[in-house]
Enzyme design. Structure first.
Site, short mmCIF file in Angstrom:
data_model
loop_
_atom_site.label_atom_id
_atom_site.label_comp_id
_atom_site.label_asym_id
_atom_site.label_seq_id
_atom_site.Cartn_x
_atom_site.Cartn_y
_atom_site.Cartn_z
CB ALA A 97 87.46 74.00 54.25
N GLY A 136 86.02 74.64 49.15
CA GLY A 136 85.28 73.41 49.45
C GLY A 136 83.81 73.53 49.10
CD GLU A 139 87.71 71.37 46.71
OE1 GLU A 139 87.63 71.85 47.86
OE2 GLU A 139 88.70 70.74 46.29
CD GLU A 159 90.15 75.71 47.56
OE1 GLU A 159 90.18 76.44 46.55
OE2 GLU A 159 89.23 74.92 47.81
C1 LIG Z 1 82.95 84.19 51.30
C2 LIG Z 1 83.46 85.59 51.13
C3 LIG Z 1 83.56 85.97 49.65
C4 LIG Z 1 82.45 86.54 51.82
O1 LIG Z 1 82.92 87.86 51.75
P1 LIG Z 1 82.23 89.01 52.61
O2 LIG Z 1 82.93 90.28 52.24
O3 LIG Z 1 80.77 88.93 52.44
O4 LIG Z 1 82.49 88.66 54.12
P2 LIG Z 1 83.87 88.54 54.89
O5 LIG Z 1 84.97 88.19 53.98
O6 LIG Z 1 84.05 89.73 55.74
O7 LIG Z 1 83.60 87.27 55.79
C5 LIG Z 1 82.65 87.31 56.83
C6 LIG Z 1 83.19 86.52 57.99
O8 LIG Z 1 83.28 85.15 57.62
C7 LIG Z 1 84.57 84.66 57.84
N1 LIG Z 1 84.86 83.65 56.80
C8 LIG Z 1 84.72 83.78 55.50
N2 LIG Z 1 85.02 82.64 54.88
C9 LIG Z 1 85.38 81.76 55.84
C10 LIG Z 1 85.80 80.41 55.83
N3 LIG Z 1 85.91 79.72 54.68
N4 LIG Z 1 86.09 79.85 57.00
C11 LIG Z 1 85.97 80.52 58.15
N5 LIG Z 1 85.57 81.82 58.24
C12 LIG Z 1 85.27 82.40 57.09
C13 LIG Z 1 85.46 85.87 57.71
O9 LIG Z 1 86.67 85.66 58.36
C14 LIG Z 1 84.61 86.94 58.37
O10 LIG Z 1 84.70 86.81 59.76
P3 LIG Z 1 85.67 87.78 60.60
O11 LIG Z 1 85.36 87.44 62.01
O12 LIG Z 1 87.07 87.43 60.22
O13 LIG Z 1 85.33 89.17 60.19
C15 LIG Z 1 84.81 85.77 51.80
O14 LIG Z 1 84.69 85.67 53.18
C16 LIG Z 1 85.83 84.77 51.36
O15 LIG Z 1 86.46 84.97 50.35
N6 LIG Z 1 86.02 83.72 52.15
C17 LIG Z 1 87.05 82.72 51.94
C18 LIG Z 1 86.66 81.77 50.86
C19 LIG Z 1 87.74 80.74 50.71
O16 LIG Z 1 88.89 81.05 50.57
N7 LIG Z 1 87.36 79.48 50.73
C20 LIG Z 1 88.27 78.36 50.66
C21 LIG Z 1 88.52 77.83 52.01
S1 LIG Z 1 89.78 76.58 52.05
C22 LIG Z 1 88.99 75.20 51.42
O17 LIG Z 1 87.84 75.25 51.13
C23 LIG Z 1 89.84 73.97 51.35
C24 LIG Z 1 89.23 72.83 50.58
O18 LIG Z 1 89.57 72.84 49.24
C25 LIG Z 1 89.75 71.48 51.03
C26 LIG Z 1 89.69 71.26 52.44
C27 LIG Z 1 90.16 69.89 52.76
C28 LIG Z 1 90.45 69.91 54.20
C29 LIG Z 1 91.15 68.69 54.59
C30 LIG Z 1 91.85 68.96 55.85
C31 LIG Z 1 92.63 67.76 56.18
C32 LIG Z 1 93.88 68.14 56.77
C33 LIG Z 1 94.94 67.30 56.18
C34 LIG Z 1 96.20 67.70 56.79
C35 LIG Z 1 97.25 66.81 56.41
C36 LIG Z 1 98.41 67.10 57.24
C37 LIG Z 1 99.09 65.85 57.56
O19 LIG Z 1 99.23 65.03 56.66
O20 LIG Z 1 99.49 65.72 58.71
#
Ligand SMILES: CC(C)(COP(=O)(O)OP(=O)(O)OC[C@H]1O[C@@H](n2cnc3c(N)ncnc32)[C@H](O)[C@@H]1OP(=O)(O)O)[C@@H](O)C(=O)NCCC(=O)NCCSC(=O)C[C@@H](O)CCCCCCCCCCCCC(=O)O
Length: 754
Positions: A97, A136, A139, A159
């Site tokens: 996500a 995500g 997922e 997460e």
């Molecule tokens: C992917 C990586 C391993 C890559 O690593 P690498 O070293 O190659 O690069 P960087 O880490 O430097 O990353 C480059 C660049 O990209 C940005 N970035 C990386 N990942 C993301 C991302 N997921 N989103 C946005 N930006 C990202 C990073 O910041 C860098 O940019 P910058 O400008 O900062 O230099 C590595 O990047 C990594 O590990 N990434 C994270 C992976 C991760 O953790 N993924 C999980 C994300 S959370 C998720 O997926 C959630 C899902 O399970 C479910 C989502 C459901 C959502 C529903 C929402 C509903 C809300 C409900 C609220 C209810 C409240 C209420 O009831 O009121």
């Protein structure tokens, strides 16, 4: 490629179905390309390929989700299309996500129904996993009917590290696919699995060394028309075993023990538990409910802030305007380490593992031999742990400092003794080839004073490693007033190569980390004078989430370290009595640490310090009745009346004094932003990650509240300068406490340092 070409623009997302003839024309239209978040093409006539396009990690932003939904509908509606492949642009499947969207209004189609749409499809959908499938992203892949991964791909549900749980079916599908124990382990740790492990666990169906997309297309063709009944993970029963209750109990105990107050790991266990106790649909409701509580929590906010902070520190800048994007690092192929004590050995290992040729110098032959053996052992253990090749042959050992003549960069790692370091820098300046960068591993000495010993002060920077240097992720890279931007950029890059998170900091006593430690430690000592015990103070700090309380850390690192520094500063006055014993330069001073050292109590290494240990070198801290008696006697001698100090006061005084120094550091331009300080504290000083770091924590508590408490304590203890609120915190509080990402706007630009 297929024949039909269509393009449409619906709800801000473009769907393009292209063929070879149109490809050139299409590729020239870069504006179009930038807009597209899910790119649709048809391959070999019958396979619809959906490519996620959201650089750099193809995160599932609103536009990407919209693109997937639109292109899925398209693929399902086209009669020629018999199967579908989902892949990611630029060799990255999907990083999950879009975390940046979490703090904004959520728009676009939600993830869960989008994944259900894929899983319910009557045409086989194959995920082609290259690079990463995280959160995500995994997922989404679990919603597909098949998964093909490249051998270098990494898969996981991280997460928990963002204060969340997998909220798009991960907690319900993964245990159904690979069983509860393996799913629990992956979800509660958030670790990434290799493709080979994912294959073994059954997360993916096939692993390839070639293009996963090509393999997935082939595979998709081979399964076209086959029944999908057995391929929808949500319909699987959750594998059960008689010891499930015990497995969950153990998992809960383990996460409670290691979480140090973080709520996400515990909530992850609860969500996985729902996969075995509830049918899928109800389990999804439970997942959603638990996700919602985490999503809005301060801990999730802190961990997500920290995720970006850790990345932001690489975009360093200095008060003079030198910057990461305008300063080019010079390549370093060969480096040297001078001094092979504990730190030098760790640094040697880090350099060798980073692939550099290393000259390791220790002038005493016996110590050199010992160091060689120790380094070999460290390399072997580390290679085994990382499954990486041994790096022995990268290192040449020498008793002579002359051996460093041809290296590109030297890291001096001798004792923390200015006179000794000066001599070495004078020698290095004469021995090294022109242009060699000269770095000192110091925890607080003046970089400029060392630079002044050399002919090229612009080549000198500090590299403050943390022990054990081959394990700890943090590196403070210290620029002096004369260090060149190139020297700073090179040292930052070297840190990165060694797998460290490098943070650029200005030159001052103790730099960022140790400078902030001083007022924190000082408060802890004062609390003992006023009636607390080391155990009480440590308990409060550990309950807050620190890995270890301040007194346990002090015992671990050795009380004599600070004593030496205080002696050098003329603060230690043995045998002093009366009022003057507790005042230095007009400010309150506690000689408690000095008195312990005078008794030979240096901490773990002597078996006695603030605690007692079963033997010198022992690690289990036990309260020491002698120490309690000593404190009572000390208070009596100085006319101090012990009082009961509540937890809140202990916590506030220690933390707010530290935070106040952090604001002073920002104001002085020693750290460029609060993120730098927070990363240093989390990675180097055991600050609980789920609290974001001291500066983030101050913002969360409320700057006006922190200011008000500092003012209160400073009124009570006017001779403690560390409690006098710094003008930056006053300024920020007076400006309605802006969010942390705006604090830099309030920092006056100090004079140029670089
Ligand atoms: C992917 C990586 C391993 C890559 O690593 P690498 O070293 O190659 O690069 P960087 O880490 O430097 O990353 C480059 C660049 O990209 C940005 N970035 C990386 N990942 C993301 C991302 N997921 N989103 C946005 N930006 C990202 C990073 O910041 C860098 O940019 P910058 O400008 O900062 O230099 C590595 O990047 C990594 O590990 N990434 C994270 C992976 C991760 O953790 N993924 C999980 C994300 S959370 C998720 O997926 C959630 C899902 O399970 C479910 C989502 C459901 C959502 C529903 C929402 C509903 C809300 C409900 C609220 C209810 C409240 C209420 O009831 O009121």
């Amino acid at each position: 490629m297929g024949a039909a070409v269509h393009s449409g623009n619906r709800r801000g997302t473009k769907i393009v179905v292209k063929d070879d003839a149109e490809e050139k024309k299409f590729n020239n239209n870069t504006k179009d390309l930038l807009d597209i978040m899910a790119f649709y093409s048809r391959v070999s006539g019958s396979v619809g390929v959906i490519t996620l396009q959201n650089p750099p990690v193809n995160a599932l932003s609103a536009a990407v989700r919209q693109g997937i939904v639109d292109t899925m509908h398209r693929a399902l509606s086209e009669p020629e299309v018999k199967s579908v492949v989902i892949c990611g642009q630029n060799g990255k499947f999907c990083g999950g996500a879009d975390i940046r969207e979490f703090r904004a209004n959520m728009r676009g189609p939600p993830l869960v129904p989008m994944i259900h749409l894929i899983e319910a499809a009557e045409k086989p959908v194959v995920a082609a996993i290259e690079g990463v499938a995280l959160g995500g992203g995994l997922e989404l892949a679990l919603g597909c009917h098949y998964r093909i991964a490249h051998s270098k791909a990494r898969l996981g549900l991280p997460e928990v590290t963002l204060g969340l749980l997998p909220g798009a079916g991960g907690t319900q599908r993964l245990p159904r696919l690979i069983g509860v124990p393996a799913a629990l382990e992956l979800i509660t740790t958030g670790r990434h699995a290799t493709a080979a492990e994912a294959l073994q666990l059954g997360i993916v169906d096939e692993v390839t060394d070639h293009s996963a997309v090509d393999a997935a297309v082939k595979f998709a063709q081979s399964v076209a028309g086959k029944s999908l009944d057995a391929r929808r993970i949500s319909t699987y029963p959750c594998p059960r075993s008689p010891d499930l209750a015990e497995i969950f109990e153990k998992a809960m105990q383990e996460v409670r023990r290691s979480a140090r107050g973080a709520i996400a790991p515990v909530t992850c266990v609860q969500a996985v538990h729902a996969s075995v106790t509830l049918p899928y649909a109800k389990g999804m409701e439970r997942e959603r409910e638990l996700f919602s509580t985490l999503f809005t929590s301060g801990q999730a906010h802190a961990l997500q802030y920290y995720f970006f902070a850790q990345r932001a520190v690489s975009r360093w800048s200095t008060p003079s305007g030198a910057r990461w994007d305008t300063s080019k690092p010079r390549p370093v192929h060969k480096a040297a380490v001078i001094g092979l004590g504990t730190m030098g050995r760790g640094i040697t290992v880090s350099l060798a593992q980073a692939g550099l040729s290393v000259v390791a110098v220790e002038t005493q032959e016996k110590q050199l031999l010992e160091a060689k053996q120790a380094v070999s052992g460290m390399l072997e253990r580390s290679a085994k742990r990382r499954g990486a090749p041994l790096a022995h042959d990268k290192i040449k050992y020498s008793c002579s400092i002359q051996a460093v003549a041809d290296v590109d960069l030297v890291i001096e790692a001798v004792f923390e003794d200015m006179a000794l370091k000066k001599t070495i820098f004078q020698q290095l300046s004469g021995i090294c080839k022109p242009g060699t960068f000269l770095c000192t591993n110091t925890s607080g000495l003046d970089i400029d004073e060392l630079a002044s010993q050399t002919q090229s002060p612009e080549l000198v920077v500090g590299m403050h490693f943390f022990a054990p240097a081959h394990v700890m992720k943090l590196l403070e890279v210290v620029y002096g007033p004369r260090s060149s931007p190139e020297a700073l950029a090179t040292a930052m890059e070297m840190g990165k190569k060694m797998g460290k998170v490098s943070v650029a900091v200005g030159n001052c006593r103790g730099f960022v980390g140790n400078r902030m430690l001083k007022p924190y430690l000082e408060q802890a000592f004062f609390l003992l004078e006023e009636g607390a015990t080391p155990e009480q103070v440590d308990q409060v700090l550990e309950e807050f989430g620190f890995a270890m309380g301040v007194f346990k850390v002090s015992d671990l690192s050795g009380l004599d370290v600070g004593w030496k520094v205080r002696k050098a500063d003329g603060l230690v006055v043995p045998g002093s009595t009366g009022k003057s014993a507790r005042i230095r330069g007009g400010s309150r001073y506690s000689p408690l640490g000095d008195l312990l050292c005078e008794q030979g109590r240096f901490g773990q290494k002597t078996g006695r310090g603030w605690y007692q240990y079963d033997k010198p070198g022992g690690r289990v801290a036990k309260p020491d009745p002698w120490l309690h008696g000593f404190l009572e006697e000390y208070r009596a001698r100085h006319g101090l009346v012990a009082r009961r100090i509540d937890h809140q006061e202990m916590l506030e005084r220690c933390l707010y004094a530290l935070i106040n120094e952090g604001f002073q550091i920002l104001q002085d331009g020693i750290a460029a932003g609060p993120e730098d300080i927070d990363v240093i504290y989390v990675l180097g000083y055991g600050w609980p990650r789920h609290r974001g770091g001291p500066m983030f924590y101050a913002g969360l508590v409320g700057l006006d509240k922190v200011l008000e408490r500092l003012e209160h304590y400073h009124q009570v203890y006017p001779n403690v300068s560390g409690l006098k609120p710094c003008s930056l915190i006053r300024k920020l509080a007076a400006s309605s406490s802006p969010p942390i990402h705006r604090w830099r706007e309030f920092i006056q630009k100090p004079r140029s340092q670089l």
